[in-house]
Write a protein that holds these residues in place. Sequence first.
Motif, short mmCIF file in Angstrom:
data_model
loop_
_atom_site.label_atom_id
_atom_site.label_comp_id
_atom_site.label_asym_id
_atom_site.label_seq_id
_atom_site.Cartn_x
_atom_site.Cartn_y
_atom_site.Cartn_z
N ASP A 141 0.98 -1.28 -0.03
CA ASP A 141 0.20 0.16 -0.06
C ASP A 141 0.78 1.31 0.01
OD1 ASP A 141 0.77 -0.07 2.44
OD2 ASP A 141 -0.96 -0.54 3.53
N GLN A 142 2.04 0.98 0.23
CA GLN A 142 3.02 2.38 0.17
C GLN A 142 3.66 2.40 -1.17
OE1 GLN A 142 5.61 1.45 3.31
NE2 GLN A 142 4.31 2.22 4.74
N LEU A 143 3.29 1.65 -2.08
CA LEU A 143 3.98 1.79 -3.65
C LEU A 143 3.34 2.88 -4.34
CD1 LEU A 143 4.37 -2.00 -4.47
CD2 LEU A 143 6.27 -0.31 -4.12
N ASP A 144 3.91 3.48 -5.24
CA ASP A 144 3.46 4.47 -6.20
C ASP A 144 2.69 3.89 -7.41
OD1 ASP A 144 4.45 6.33 -4.43
OD2 ASP A 144 6.22 6.61 -5.82
N TYR A 145 2.67 2.57 -7.59
CA TYR A 145 2.15 1.99 -8.55
C TYR A 145 1.64 0.77 -8.34
CZ TYR A 145 6.40 -0.42 -8.18
OH TYR A 145 7.58 -1.10 -8.02
N ASP A 146 0.92 -0.14 -9.15
CA ASP A 146 0.44 -1.40 -8.89
C ASP A 146 1.04 -2.44 -9.77
OD1 ASP A 146 -1.18 -3.60 -8.32
OD2 ASP A 146 -2.92 -3.05 -9.28
N ILE A 147 1.88 -3.37 -8.96
CA ILE A 147 2.90 -4.24 -9.87
C ILE A 147 1.96 -5.20 -10.54
CG2 ILE A 147 3.07 -5.80 -8.05
CD1 ILE A 147 6.09 -6.10 -8.86
N LEU A 148 0.65 -5.33 -10.23
CA LEU A 148 -0.07 -6.33 -10.92
C LEU A 148 -0.79 -5.73 -12.10
CD1 LEU A 148 -1.52 -8.36 -7.97
CD2 LEU A 148 0.31 -9.33 -9.67
N ALA A 149 -0.86 -4.46 -12.18
CA ALA A 149 -1.39 -3.71 -13.30
C ALA A 149 -0.57 -4.22 -14.68
CB ALA A 149 -1.34 -2.41 -13.11
N ASN A 150 0.44 -4.26 -14.49
CA ASN A 150 1.52 -4.63 -15.86
C ASN A 150 1.42 -3.63 -16.64
OD1 ASN A 150 3.19 -6.23 -17.12
ND2 ASN A 150 1.67 -7.43 -18.39
N GLN A 151 1.81 -2.38 -16.11
CA GLN A 151 1.83 -1.17 -16.81
C GLN A 151 2.99 -1.14 -17.85
OE1 GLN A 151 1.80 1.53 -13.34
NE2 GLN A 151 0.44 2.78 -14.73
N ALA A 152 3.07 -0.65 -19.03
CA ALA A 152 4.16 -0.79 -20.23
C ALA A 152 3.91 0.78 -20.63
CB ALA A 152 3.90 -1.78 -21.04
N ASP A 153 3.49 1.69 -19.99
CA ASP A 153 3.25 2.86 -20.44
C ASP A 153 4.13 3.99 -19.94
OD1 ASP A 153 2.06 2.89 -18.09
OD2 ASP A 153 0.41 4.06 -18.96
N LEU A 154 4.96 3.65 -19.01
CA LEU A 154 5.90 4.66 -18.38
C LEU A 154 7.08 4.81 -19.30
CD1 LEU A 154 5.53 3.58 -14.79
CD2 LEU A 154 4.45 5.67 -15.79
N GLU A 155 7.77 5.90 -19.35
CA GLU A 155 9.02 6.02 -20.18
C GLU A 155 10.18 6.60 -19.24
OE1 GLU A 155 8.94 7.66 -23.88
OE2 GLU A 155 6.83 7.29 -24.35
N GLY A 156 11.23 6.50 -19.83
CA GLY A 156 12.45 6.69 -18.93
C GLY A 156 13.09 5.49 -18.12
N HIS A 157 14.22 5.98 -17.50
CA HIS A 157 14.99 4.83 -16.72
C HIS A 157 14.90 5.07 -15.46
CE1 HIS A 157 16.56 3.55 -20.58
NE2 HIS A 157 16.86 4.79 -20.90
N ALA A 158 15.26 4.24 -14.33
CA ALA A 158 15.46 4.18 -13.07
C ALA A 158 16.44 5.25 -12.75
CB ALA A 158 15.63 2.89 -12.52
N GLU A 159 16.34 5.94 -11.59
CA GLU A 159 17.30 6.84 -10.99
C GLU A 159 18.64 6.22 -10.78
OE1 GLU A 159 15.70 8.60 -7.76
OE2 GLU A 159 13.59 9.02 -8.64
N TYR A 160 19.57 6.98 -10.73
CA TYR A 160 20.88 6.54 -10.18
C TYR A 160 21.05 5.99 -8.71
CZ TYR A 160 23.06 7.39 -14.70
OH TYR A 160 23.26 7.48 -16.10
N LEU A 161 21.77 5.24 -8.40
CA LEU A 161 22.15 4.78 -6.73
C LEU A 161 22.72 6.11 -6.20
CD1 LEU A 161 23.15 0.92 -7.21
CD2 LEU A 161 20.99 2.01 -6.48
N SER A 162 22.48 6.40 -5.10
CA SER A 162 23.13 7.55 -4.28
C SER A 162 23.93 6.83 -3.18
CB SER A 162 22.15 8.55 -3.93
OG SER A 162 20.92 7.78 -3.23
#
Length: 162
Positions: A141-162
Amino acid sequence: MPNAIVFYRIARWFYVRNIPVIPSLFQLLIFLVYNSKVPPTADIGKGSYLICKGIATVIIDGARIGSGCRIGIGVRIIGKGPYKNVPYIGDQVFMGAGSVIAGPVIIGDRVIIAPNAVVTKSVPAGAIVGGVPAKIIGRVDQLDYDILANQADLEGHAEYLS
């Protein structure tokens, strides 16, 4: 080639109706084509499926998997001696690639199991678990997305590790 779950569902249909031999033939087909064990004695709920067609998936006889689950490539749902009971997995559970669920554990609904996690204890509903052995690392419930929704519409890449 169809997903291994299709052959499982056919085998399960014959198994539930006590028609001998045919379920074993479908289980053999699943093993030969997908290098997987998905026995008709396991109870896999409606809407659940095997990612990557079910390659290298192992499910122990008698396991119960709820509806709407996603089972990643190379997932192992196995028993653990000396226990007789096998895993019971709730609804809408995401099992990451290579994860192992071992023993008489109960996995609650809407759980995320991280790739390569080894689950040896029961997991409460809504938890995110990861590691060896698996520990709770977050809440669904703290996620910004639903992992089971199988979204494929987001673009870009993951942030760099800090």
